[in-house]
Design an enzyme around this catalytic site. Structure first.
Site, PDB file in Angstrom:
ATOM      1  CG  HIS A 115      47.213  70.660  16.936  1.00 55.51           C
ATOM      2  ND1 HIS A 115      46.972  69.661  17.857  1.00 55.51           N
ATOM      3  CD2 HIS A 115      48.317  70.290  16.245  1.00 55.51           C
ATOM      4  CE1 HIS A 115      47.890  68.725  17.715  1.00 55.51           C
ATOM      5  NE2 HIS A 115      48.722  69.083  16.740  1.00 55.51           N
ATOM      6  CE1 TYR A 126      46.437  65.681  18.116  1.00 49.91           C
ATOM      7  CE2 TYR A 126      45.236  66.885  16.437  1.00 49.91           C
ATOM      8  CZ  TYR A 126      46.323  66.134  16.822  1.00 49.91           C
ATOM      9  OH  TYR A 126      47.318  65.846  15.909  1.00 49.91           O
ATOM     10  CD1 TRP A 145      53.852  68.277  19.353  1.00 47.14           C
ATOM     11  CD2 TRP A 145      53.059  69.904  20.641  1.00 47.14           C
ATOM     12  NE1 TRP A 145      52.726  68.767  18.753  1.00 47.14           N
ATOM     13  CE2 TRP A 145      52.211  69.769  19.530  1.00 47.14           C
ATOM     14  CE3 TRP A 145      52.755  70.872  21.596  1.00 47.14           C
ATOM     15  CZ2 TRP A 145      51.088  70.564  19.336  1.00 47.14           C
ATOM     16  CZ3 TRP A 145      51.630  71.668  21.396  1.00 47.14           C
ATOM     17  CH2 TRP A 145      50.812  71.503  20.286  1.00 47.14           C
ATOM     18  CD1 TRP A 146      54.759  64.614  18.830  1.00 52.68           C
ATOM     19  CD2 TRP A 146      56.354  63.070  18.845  1.00 52.68           C
ATOM     20  NE1 TRP A 146      55.291  64.571  17.567  1.00 52.68           N
ATOM     21  CE2 TRP A 146      56.272  63.639  17.552  1.00 52.68           C
ATOM     22  CE3 TRP A 146      57.298  62.087  19.088  1.00 52.68           C
ATOM     23  CZ2 TRP A 146      57.094  63.224  16.500  1.00 52.68           C
ATOM     24  CZ3 TRP A 146      58.114  61.685  18.044  1.00 52.68           C
ATOM     25  CH2 TRP A 146      58.011  62.252  16.764  1.00 52.68           C
ATOM     26  CE1 TYR A 173      51.139  68.017   9.639  1.00 47.54           C
ATOM     27  CE2 TYR A 173      52.853  68.773  11.112  1.00 47.54           C
ATOM     28  CZ  TYR A 173      51.882  67.858  10.788  1.00 47.54           C
ATOM     29  OH  TYR A 173      51.652  66.782  11.592  1.00 47.54           O
TER      30      TYR A 173
END
Length: 109
Positions: free
Chosen positions: A22, A18, A79-80, A41
């Site tokens: 990112h 993760y 992406w998800w 964000y």
């Protein structure tokens, strides 16, 4: 402008993946988020609980439509497909939520 906070768990074996995802978010995803009226964000990780806290500012006028546009985007779905297996949603989230939305109880400019 609407400030929004949200939380979700992170699978223990997926923390490094993760973080890696990112550290180099795809430019198409950054562009899509901007086109959906989301600014400022950030995602934070709390270990050892493996909890992610997300914060963003929504600058649009139709949140549901913008989130539907984001969800329908093929590049975002790709992406998800990498991000979702890393996440562990809270059982207490509201129906229809993946990240559990939070109530803002304080803000200081």
């Amino acid at each position: 402008m609407q400030r929004m906070g949200m939380v979700i768990g992170l699978q223990p074996g997926k923390i490094e993946e993760y973080k890696r995802l990112h550290a180099a978010v795809w430019p198409e995803i950054i562009d899509l988020i901007s086109r959906c009226n989301v600014k400022n964000y950030s995602i934070f990780l709390k270990e050892p609980e493996n909890m992610l806290f997300g914060y963003w500012e929504y600058h649009g006028t139709d949140f549901e439509a913008d989130m539907a546009k984001m969800a329908a985007d093929p590049k975002n779905q790709e992406w998800w497909s990498f991000c979702i297996p890393c996440q562990k949603p809270f059982e207490t989230r509201q129906e229809g939520e993946w990240w559990a939305m939070m109530e803002q109880v304080f803000h200081m400019d």
